[in-house]
Scaffold this motif. Structure first.
Motif, PDB file in Angstrom:
ATOM      1  N   ASN A  33       0.065  -5.647  -1.164  1.00 29.93           N
ATOM      2  CA  ASN A  33       0.363  -4.304  -1.793  1.00 29.93           C
ATOM      3  C   ASN A  33       1.194  -3.540  -0.508  1.00 29.93           C
ATOM      4  N   ALA A  34       2.031  -2.782  -1.222  1.00 27.91           N
ATOM      5  CA  ALA A  34       2.859  -1.888  -0.339  1.00 27.91           C
ATOM      6  C   ALA A  34       2.363  -0.380  -0.264  1.00 27.91           C
ATOM      7  N   MET A  35       2.491   0.346   0.986  1.00 31.85           N
ATOM      8  CA  MET A  35       1.727   1.365   1.303  1.00 31.85           C
ATOM      9  C   MET A  35       2.718   2.531   1.578  1.00 31.85           C
ATOM     10  N   TYR A  36       2.442   3.500   1.160  1.00 30.71           N
ATOM     11  CA  TYR A  36       3.435   4.746   1.524  1.00 30.71           C
ATOM     12  C   TYR A  36       2.393   5.821   1.992  1.00 30.71           C
ATOM     13  N   ARG A  37       2.694   6.705   2.703  1.00 24.47           N
ATOM     14  CA  ARG A  37       2.118   8.009   3.153  1.00 24.47           C
ATOM     15  C   ARG A  37       2.502   8.916   2.246  1.00 24.47           C
ATOM     16  N   LEU A  38       1.484   9.737   1.681  1.00 21.21           N
ATOM     17  CA  LEU A  38       2.014  10.773   1.010  1.00 21.21           C
ATOM     18  C   LEU A  38       1.403  12.174   1.583  1.00 21.21           C
ATOM     19  N   GLY A  39       2.232  12.940   2.158  1.00 20.06           N
ATOM     20  CA  GLY A  39       1.942  14.215   2.766  1.00 20.06           C
ATOM     21  C   GLY A  39       1.476  13.795   4.010  1.00 20.06           C
ATOM     22  N   THR A  40       0.500  14.421   4.655  1.00 21.16           N
ATOM     23  CA  THR A  40      -0.381  14.023   5.987  1.00 21.16           C
ATOM     24  C   THR A  40      -1.417  13.519   5.721  1.00 21.16           C
ATOM     25  N   ASP A  41      -2.276  13.848   4.390  1.00 25.23           N
ATOM     26  CA  ASP A  41      -3.521  13.142   4.320  1.00 25.23           C
ATOM     27  C   ASP A  41      -4.085  12.352   3.093  1.00 25.23           C
ATOM     28  N   MET A  42      -2.754  11.643   2.509  1.00 28.75           N
ATOM     29  CA  MET A  42      -3.162  10.584   1.615  1.00 28.75           C
ATOM     30  C   MET A  42      -2.214   9.474   1.692  1.00 28.75           C
ATOM     31  N   ALA A  43      -2.495   8.429   1.062  1.00 31.11           N
ATOM     32  CA  ALA A  43      -1.779   7.149   1.029  1.00 31.11           C
ATOM     33  C   ALA A  43      -1.615   6.710  -0.338  1.00 31.11           C
ATOM     34  N   VAL A  44      -0.260   6.173  -0.742  1.00 31.77           N
ATOM     35  CA  VAL A  44      -0.357   5.671  -2.161  1.00 31.77           C
ATOM     36  C   VAL A  44      -0.136   3.937  -1.885  1.00 31.77           C
ATOM     37  N   ARG A  45      -0.962   3.290  -2.626  1.00 30.72           N
ATOM     38  CA  ARG A  45      -0.855   1.837  -2.380  1.00 30.72           C
ATOM     39  C   ARG A  45      -0.595   0.961  -3.716  1.00 30.72           C
ATOM     40  N   LEU A  46       0.317   0.197  -3.701  1.00 33.41           N
ATOM     41  CA  LEU A  46       0.992  -0.107  -5.072  1.00 33.41           C
ATOM     42  C   LEU A  46       1.037  -1.870  -4.676  1.00 33.41           C
ATOM     43  N   PRO A  47       0.564  -2.679  -5.974  1.00 30.50           N
ATOM     44  CA  PRO A  47       0.647  -4.028  -5.903  1.00 30.50           C
ATOM     45  C   PRO A  47       1.888  -4.481  -5.953  1.00 30.50           C
ATOM     46  N   ARG A  48       2.338  -5.504  -5.141  1.00 28.48           N
ATOM     47  CA  ARG A  48       3.659  -6.191  -4.871  1.00 28.48           C
ATOM     48  C   ARG A  48       3.636  -7.195  -6.088  1.00 28.48           C
ATOM     49  N   ILE A  49       2.561  -7.780  -6.443  1.00 31.19           N
ATOM     50  CA  ILE A  49       2.705  -8.986  -7.092  1.00 31.19           C
ATOM     51  C   ILE A  49       1.744  -9.069  -8.541  1.00 31.19           C
ATOM     52  N   PRO A  50       1.852  -9.696  -9.311  1.00 37.46           N
ATOM     53  CA  PRO A  50       0.878  -9.563 -10.483  1.00 37.46           C
ATOM     54  C   PRO A  50      -0.431  -9.855 -10.077  1.00 37.46           C
ATOM     55  N   GLY A  51      -0.552 -10.928  -9.072  1.00 34.53           N
ATOM     56  CA  GLY A  51      -1.869 -11.443  -8.532  1.00 34.53           C
ATOM     57  C   GLY A  51      -2.793 -10.341  -8.147  1.00 34.53           C
TER      58      GLY A  51
END
Length: 301
Positions: A44-62
């Motif tokens: 998964n790829a991770m991105y910080r959203l503002g100061t108190d949240m994180a967005v987590r997105l699958p990199r691969i179908p698996g």
């Protein structure tokens, strides 16, 4: 971390895409800044959203199935665990030319132990043992199978291929690794009821604050099965002096402990073999796990 892709089927993800997804599906957060999180994670790829949240997105179908699993089961597990775990805040759907579901979580403060090793390993060993013991006690009715919940011997072909290639270039002692691995294959298997496991207790999935363990993250591999896989952290993170503290706190029998060392050997060989060019941080954890597991095997055999 390097932007080199680790998998042949890995999709492109960047701040612009994350911003479009958040803006379209969670407009209340559309104006918050988005920052890529430095990580040695592979699924998964991770991105910080503002100061108190994180967005987590699958990199691969698996890794797509992890999204629904974490959103469904983390709220069930969290109240029973002695360390902080991710709190799902929102589940996104495919969009903006990104084809997978994704999640928003509450941000957990702390440094992962890839980047900043915990200072107090004695404390960490005890806390991790309590964590895996608490996890095993949680009701497992209708729980999904864990990523590493089955017999460690199912990885035989991959492990032998890794030993062959890594010994050919001098990275590992092929005879010692083969001897240790074949000892793993002879171990008695788990005969108990399936129990909850995290399944991926690596340094990068552990957070510390002020030198003390504070949180466990990345539950994508969680589920039920043999508890041995959660013993792997004894060789990926802990020292010979603190390993016994973890085992005592975790409360596992000799066979489970030995299979856990087998999982450390399996993980370590495969990580070094697969990721040494694309994810040197993870490969280095694998190298340490192999060295520690082989040393323990030699000492106890």
């Amino acid at each position: 971390m390097s932007s080199v892709k680790m998998h042949a089927d890995e999709v492109d993800i960047d701040e612009s895409l994350v911003g479009r997804l958040v803006g379209a599906q969670f407009p209340q957060w559309a104006d918050l800044p988005i920052t890529k999180v430095r990580s040695a994670g592979t699924d998964n790829a991770m991105y910080r959203l503002g100061t108190d949240m994180a967005v987590r997105l699958p990199r691969i179908p698996g890794s797509v199935a992890q999204v629904g699993k974490e959103n469904r089961w983390l709220p069930h597990l969290a109240p029973h665990l002695p360390l902080a775990v991710p709190v799902p805040l929102g589940k996104g759907v495919p969009g903006e030319e990104y084809g997978f579901p994704w999640s928003v979580y509450r941000w957990l403060e702390g440094e992962n132990l890839f980047d900043e090793p915990v200072v107090e390993l004695h404390d960490a060993a005890v806390e991790l043992g309590r964590f895996v013991a608490a996890l095993r006690r949680i009701d497992a009715t209708d729980a999904p199978p864990a990523f590493r919940g089955g017999p460690v011997c199912t990885g035989d072909d991959e492990v032998r291929a890794a030993i062959r290639d890594l010994s050919a270039d001098g990275t590992v002692d092929g005879d010692a690794a083969t001897d240790a691995w074949e000892a793993v294959l002879r171990l008695p298997q788990w005969q108990g009821a399936p129990v909850w496991v995290h399944g991926d207790l690596l340094p990068g999935n552990l957070l510390a604050r002020q030198g003390r363990l504070s949180a466990v993250i990345d539950f994508g591999g969680m589920g039920v099965g043999d508890p041995a896989c959660d013993m792997m952290v004894a060789w990926t993170l802990l020292s010979a002096r603190t390993r016994d503290l973890f085992r005592e706190s975790a409360g596992v029998d000799d066979a489970t402990w030995a299979r856990g060392r087998g999982w450390a050997l399996c993980f370590g060989l495969n990580a070094e073999h697969y990721y040494r060019a694309t994810n040197p941080v993870l490969a280095s954890v694998g190298r340490r796990a192999v060295a520690e597991a082989l040393s323990d095997h030699h000492r106890t055999s």
